[in-house]
Design a protein around this motif. Structure first.
Motif, PDB file in Angstrom:
ATOM      1  N   MET A  16       0.836  -1.191   0.000  1.00 51.94           N
ATOM      2  CA  MET A  16       0.000   0.000   0.000  1.00 51.94           C
ATOM      3  C   MET A  16       0.877   1.250   0.000  1.00 51.94           C
ATOM      4  SD  MET A  16      -3.138   1.005   2.478  1.00 51.94           S
ATOM      5  CE  MET A  16      -2.117   1.663   3.766  1.00 51.94           C
ATOM      6  N   GLY A  17       1.927   1.213   0.812  1.00 56.29           N
ATOM      7  CA  GLY A  17       2.838   2.361   0.879  1.00 56.29           C
ATOM      8  C   GLY A  17       3.442   2.673  -0.477  1.00 56.29           C
ATOM      9  N   LEU A  18       3.942   1.619  -1.153  1.00 54.48           N
ATOM     10  CA  LEU A  18       4.555   1.821  -2.471  1.00 54.48           C
ATOM     11  C   LEU A  18       3.550   2.373  -3.463  1.00 54.48           C
ATOM     12  CD1 LEU A  18       6.773  -1.371  -2.771  1.00 54.48           C
ATOM     13  CD2 LEU A  18       7.562   0.991  -2.702  1.00 54.48           C
ATOM     14  N   SER A  19       2.318   1.860  -3.399  1.00 55.75           N
ATOM     15  CA  SER A  19       1.294   2.341  -4.332  1.00 55.75           C
ATOM     16  C   SER A  19       1.005   3.813  -4.108  1.00 55.75           C
ATOM     17  CB  SER A  19       0.001   1.545  -4.167  1.00 55.75           C
ATOM     18  OG  SER A  19       0.242   0.185  -4.397  1.00 55.75           O
ATOM     19  N   LEU A  20       0.832   4.188  -2.828  1.00 57.57           N
ATOM     20  CA  LEU A  20       0.539   5.592  -2.540  1.00 57.57           C
ATOM     21  C   LEU A  20       1.708   6.477  -2.932  1.00 57.57           C
ATOM     22  CD1 LEU A  20      -1.286   5.251   0.887  1.00 57.57           C
ATOM     23  CD2 LEU A  20      -2.266   5.853  -1.327  1.00 57.57           C
ATOM     24  N   LEU A  21       2.924   5.973  -2.674  1.00 56.01           N
ATOM     25  CA  LEU A  21       4.119   6.749  -3.000  1.00 56.01           C
ATOM     26  C   LEU A  21       4.187   7.011  -4.502  1.00 56.01           C
ATOM     27  CD1 LEU A  21       6.711   7.865  -1.626  1.00 56.01           C
ATOM     28  CD2 LEU A  21       7.868   5.830  -2.467  1.00 56.01           C
ATOM     29  N   SER A  22       3.908   5.958  -5.300  1.00 55.39           N
ATOM     30  CA  SER A  22       4.016   6.164  -6.744  1.00 55.39           C
ATOM     31  C   SER A  22       2.900   7.053  -7.249  1.00 55.39           C
ATOM     32  CB  SER A  22       4.040   4.831  -7.487  1.00 55.39           C
ATOM     33  OG  SER A  22       3.057   3.982  -6.998  1.00 55.39           O
ATOM     34  N   LEU A  23       1.789   7.068  -6.508  1.00 58.16           N
ATOM     35  CA  LEU A  23       0.702   7.960  -6.887  1.00 58.16           C
ATOM     36  C   LEU A  23       1.114   9.423  -6.710  1.00 58.16           C
ATOM     37  CD1 LEU A  23      -2.126   7.667  -7.941  1.00 58.16           C
ATOM     38  CD2 LEU A  23      -2.982   7.709  -5.629  1.00 58.16           C
ATOM     39  N   THR A  24       1.933   9.664  -5.672  1.00 58.32           N
ATOM     40  CA  THR A  24       2.337  11.051  -5.413  1.00 58.32           C
ATOM     41  C   THR A  24       3.545  11.459  -6.253  1.00 58.32           C
ATOM     42  OG1 THR A  24       3.617  10.235  -3.560  1.00 58.32           O
ATOM     43  CG2 THR A  24       1.477  11.192  -3.054  1.00 58.32           C
ATOM     44  N   LEU A  25       4.116  10.492  -6.981  1.00 56.15           N
ATOM     45  CA  LEU A  25       5.321  10.785  -7.766  1.00 56.15           C
ATOM     46  C   LEU A  25       5.097  11.930  -8.752  1.00 56.15           C
ATOM     47  CD1 LEU A  25       8.193   9.857  -8.104  1.00 56.15           C
ATOM     48  CD2 LEU A  25       7.458   8.296  -9.877  1.00 56.15           C
ATOM     49  N   LEU A  26       3.910  11.918  -9.378  1.00 57.50           N
ATOM     50  CA  LEU A  26       3.581  12.995 -10.316  1.00 57.50           C
ATOM     51  C   LEU A  26       3.659  14.351  -9.631  1.00 57.50           C
ATOM     52  CD1 LEU A  26       0.521  11.850 -12.460  1.00 57.50           C
ATOM     53  CD2 LEU A  26       2.697  12.735 -13.292  1.00 57.50           C
ATOM     54  N   LEU A  27       3.061  14.411  -8.419  1.00 58.21           N
ATOM     55  CA  LEU A  27       3.059  15.667  -7.677  1.00 58.21           C
ATOM     56  C   LEU A  27       4.470  16.058  -7.269  1.00 58.21           C
ATOM     57  CD1 LEU A  27      -0.068  15.167  -5.392  1.00 58.21           C
ATOM     58  CD2 LEU A  27       0.155  16.583  -7.427  1.00 58.21           C
ATOM     59  N   ILE A  28       5.255  15.048  -6.860  1.00 56.20           N
ATOM     60  CA  ILE A  28       6.621  15.346  -6.427  1.00 56.20           C
ATOM     61  C   ILE A  28       7.432  15.923  -7.589  1.00 56.20           C
ATOM     62  CG2 ILE A  28       8.772  14.357  -5.563  1.00 56.20           C
ATOM     63  CD1 ILE A  28       7.073  12.249  -4.120  1.00 56.20           C
ATOM     64  N   ILE A  29       7.337  15.285  -8.766  1.00 55.32           N
ATOM     65  CA  ILE A  29       8.099  15.772  -9.918  1.00 55.32           C
ATOM     66  C   ILE A  29       7.641  17.182 -10.295  1.00 55.32           C
ATOM     67  CG2 ILE A  29       8.640  15.399 -12.356  1.00 55.32           C
ATOM     68  CD1 ILE A  29       8.381  12.422 -11.879  1.00 55.32           C
ATOM     69  N   GLY A  30       6.330  17.347 -10.437  1.00 59.84           N
ATOM     70  CA  GLY A  30       5.800  18.656 -10.810  1.00 59.84           C
ATOM     71  C   GLY A  30       6.155  19.716  -9.789  1.00 59.84           C
ATOM     72  N   GLY A  31       5.939  19.397  -8.509  1.00 58.59           N
ATOM     73  CA  GLY A  31       6.232  20.354  -7.445  1.00 58.59           C
ATOM     74  C   GLY A  31       7.707  20.714  -7.401  1.00 58.59           C
ATOM     75  N   GLY A  32       8.553  19.709  -7.538  1.00 54.90           N
ATOM     76  CA  GLY A  32       9.995  19.942  -7.496  1.00 54.90           C
ATOM     77  C   GLY A  32      10.442  20.866  -8.617  1.00 54.90           C
ATOM     78  N   LEU A  33       9.938  20.595  -9.830  1.00 57.65           N
ATOM     79  CA  LEU A  33      10.327  21.426 -10.970  1.00 57.65           C
ATOM     80  C   LEU A  33       9.820  22.855 -10.782  1.00 57.65           C
ATOM     81  CD1 LEU A  33       9.692  18.985 -13.947  1.00 57.65           C
ATOM     82  CD2 LEU A  33      11.885  19.657 -12.989  1.00 57.65           C
ATOM     83  N   LEU A  34       8.588  22.979 -10.281  1.00 50.55           N
ATOM     84  CA  LEU A  34       8.015  24.315 -10.068  1.00 50.55           C
ATOM     85  C   LEU A  34       8.815  25.070  -9.020  1.00 50.55           C
ATOM     86  CD1 LEU A  34       5.754  26.319 -10.688  1.00 50.55           C
ATOM     87  CD2 LEU A  34       4.411  25.291  -8.866  1.00 50.55           C
ATOM     88  N   TRP A  35       9.129  24.377  -7.930  1.00 46.45           N
ATOM     89  CA  TRP A  35       9.891  24.981  -6.841  1.00 46.45           C
ATOM     90  C   TRP A  35      11.203  25.553  -7.359  1.00 46.45           C
ATOM     91  CZ3 TRP A  35       9.309  26.692  -2.106  1.00 46.45           C
ATOM     92  CH2 TRP A  35      10.437  26.885  -1.299  1.00 46.45           C
ATOM     93  N   ASN A  36      11.875  24.786  -8.221  1.00 44.76           N
ATOM     94  CA  ASN A  36      13.167  25.243  -8.722  1.00 44.76           C
ATOM     95  C   ASN A  36      13.057  26.309  -9.811  1.00 44.76           C
ATOM     96  OD1 ASN A  36      15.792  23.786  -7.748  1.00 44.76           O
ATOM     97  ND2 ASN A  36      14.108  22.347  -7.582  1.00 44.76           N
ATOM     98  N   SER A  37      11.848  26.454 -10.372  1.00 44.37           N
ATOM     99  CA  SER A  37      11.722  27.516 -11.371  1.00 44.37           C
ATOM    100  C   SER A  37      11.170  28.799 -10.746  1.00 44.37           C
ATOM    101  CB  SER A  37      10.868  27.057 -12.557  1.00 44.37           C
ATOM    102  OG  SER A  37       9.698  26.442 -12.132  1.00 44.37           O
TER     103      SER A  37
END
Lengths: 297, 279
Positions: A16-37
């Motif tokens: 369950m943890g891995l599934s939820l983590l991969s679900l948030t991966l999109l947000l992490i990538i998007g958020g990270g890129l936005l944060w750095n821009s």
């Protein structure tokens, strides 16, 4: 017994943890890129960034206009080149071809989509680029190196073709055979059935396939970079060199750490790509899901 | 009249399909005919020696091994994530539950994200943790790239596992975890296909490893060292003005293409096994 149950519990929670983590991966990538821009977004007007084309990173000018225009230009050409043959090929294999022929042909599509981008790039520089500079361009313009919008468009077209074909074949397969038979029994030929029934019914799916192909073309990096010239001047014709966004990131990122704004600007470029592609993907995948669901019910 | 139209369009369709086949054959022909003359034993058995990039002796063993290490690590990492996720959304949750469908949707979108974005994101994470361009960095970025492919292709096989199988196992008193072990064995050809597919995608991708794995003339011996990769070896050597070096890029392209061909045909072979076991 206790150990078995404990193992079971641990496994369940890990999954369950891995599934939820991969679900948030999109947000992490998007958020990270936005944060750095953010640094560049704070200092510059977003409209200036997107719509002006003054690109002098060392003087603090970051206009993405040329790069965005190049990306759109090259994508447009690749779709225009890839769509007609892809549609015809997909129609042939879902409406006419025998299953034996299908078995023979499906490795062709698999291989085309499996060939790495860098190989397409090598092939493009060996064949398409000289073809354009020696044969095609001289008929229209005075001079072209061959490393051009057209070269990028042709290479990209071949790369997105298998994607369009395989999605279209899937889409056409969702139309029940009875619908076709109804049309045949009214005296329609196969082609008339395709025109009036198959194509009309699968229009949403065709749009989804094209949107998906556009988003693939947007993000393709290495192959395009190798054949499109990479000059920061605005391309005026298809024989001019161009500089798409992914190529800009690939060529400069990782080396330009001394200019802090520059890094942030490149991150913004990556964020731009990310957001457009996620949006396009979401739209077309949603359409495709709806089509398939209807079919299975 | 309508039969004439039929004939014209059918001819166009055949023409389009034949053209696509011809393009593929032409690409393979160009890569083989350009690469074969420069391909020799030194290419695949030696690392670059001094003056390699001016056309002197050496090979690209560093890049071949670098690519193999990189993809090996990535497959390990992505498998430990993908297999549990794919099993979870099919057998712990109901196959058609909203949660499972949202996850499938998310992975389809992740699958569409271009490798350059994964590369840039990977590099960003590496800076955050103070990592240099290294084998480890490349492994992380490539893992991100291939996890969606793996999940979706394992999922495709997992969806088709009949309910009876899980119920039979459970009725023997097995826990959920033990049931999943049985299922994993049942779908192992599908897992093999998923691995082959992601190896094919990961080994040929240049944009993900461009910033994250770096490049080095020696064979990496630790995770913290930069590693050369095949696509980048091709990319860098092709941009050289020296003809011998360019020729080596063609030979390296041929090596990469052969690897991809082998992977593609083995994927077909295992794919056929799956459809047989379904019968």
């Amino acid at each position: 017994m206790f150990i078995r149950l404990l193992k079971d519990k641990i496994a369940r929670h890990t999954m369950m943890g891995l599934s939820l983590l991969s679900l948030t991966l999109l947000l992490i990538i998007g958020g990270g890129l936005l944060w750095n821009s953010l640094p560049i977004l704070r200092e510059k007007n977003i409209f200036d960034l997107l719509f002006t084309s003054n690109w002098k990173p060392f003087k603090g000018d970051f206009g993405f206009g040329t790069f965005i225009f190049s990306t759109l230009f090259i994508t447009l050409i690749s779709i225009a080149l890839a769509f007609p043959p892809a549609l015809l090929c997909a129609l042939y294999f879902s409406e006419y071809a025998t299953s034996r022929l299908k078995r023979w042909f499906s490795p062709v599509i698999d291989l085309l989509s499996g060939i790495p981008p860098v190989i397409y790039g090598v092939w493009g520089t060996l064949t398409i680029v000289p073809l354009i500079s020696e044969k095609i361009a001289p008929k229209f313009v005075d001079f072209s190196t061959g490393y051009s919008v057209l070269a990028g468009g042709v290479v990209l077209a071949i790369m997105i073709l298998p994607l369009i074909v395989s999605i279209l074949i899937e889409v056409f397969a969702t139309i029940p055979r009875e619908t076709r038979e109804a049309s045949w029994s009214l005296g329609a030929t196969k082609w008339q059935t395709i025109k009036k029934v198959v194509l009309r019914r699968s229009l949403p799916g065709i749009i989804a396939a094209v949107v998906l192909a556009i988003s693939r073309a947007f993000g393709e990096t290495i192959a395009v970079l190798m054949v499109c010239g990479n000059f920061t001047d605005m391309p005026r014709s298809i024989f001019d060199s161009c500089y798409p966004l992914p190529a800009l990131i690939a060529n400069n990122y990782g080396e330009m750490m001394s200019v802090p704004q520059y890094e942030s600007a490149l991150m913004f470029a990556a964020f731009l790509l990310f957001i457009i592609i996620v949006l396009f993907n979401a739209i077309s995948r949603y359409i495709l899901y709806r089509i398939k669901k209807k079919y299975y019910l | 009249m309508k039969h004439l139209e039929e004939k014209i369009f059918k001819a166009l369709m055949v023409f389009a399909s034949v053209t696509i086949l011809a393009v593929l054959l032409y690409i393979l022909y160009v890569i083989i005919s350009k690469g074969l003359p420069s391909l020799n034993w030194d290419m695949i058995s030696k690392i670059p020696s001094g003056g390699f990039y001016l056309g002197k002796e050496g090979g690209i063993l560093n890049a071949i091994l670098g690519s193999i290490f990189l993809i090996g690590g990535s497959v390990l990492i992505s498998m430990t994530v993908s297999l549990p996720v794919a099993l979870y959304i099919n057998f712990v949750k109901r196959k058609d539950s909203t949660f499972s469908n949202i996850l499938r949707f998310a992975f389809d979108i992740l699958f569409g994200i271009p490798s350059i974005v994964y590369g840039a994101f990977g590099f960003m994470v590496m800076i955050y943790f103070g990592l240099q361009a290294s084998l480890l960095g490349g492994i992380i970025a490539v893992s991100l790239l291939i996890i969606p492919i793996m999940v979706r292709s394992i999922d495709e096989v997992a969806v088709s596992v009949p309910r009876d199988l899980t119920e039979a196992v459970k009725s023997l008193g097995a826990t959920q975890y033990e049931t999943l072990k049985v299922i994993a064995r049942q779908i192992s050809p599908g897992i093999t296909t998923a691995i082959l597919l992601s190896v094919g995608r990961g080994i040929g991708d240049a944009a993900t490893v461009l910033f994250t794995a770096g490049y080095s003339d020696s064979i990496p011996t630790a995770l913290g060292q930069p590693a050369a990769t095949l696509p980048l070896a091709i990319f860098f050597q092709l941009s050289s003005p020296v003809e011998e070096v360019q020729n080596r890029a063609y030979a390296a392209s041929l090596i990469l293409t052969i690897i991809i061909l082998i992977l593609s045909f083995s994927t077909r072979y295992f794919g056929r096994k799956i459809s047989k076991s379904k019968l």
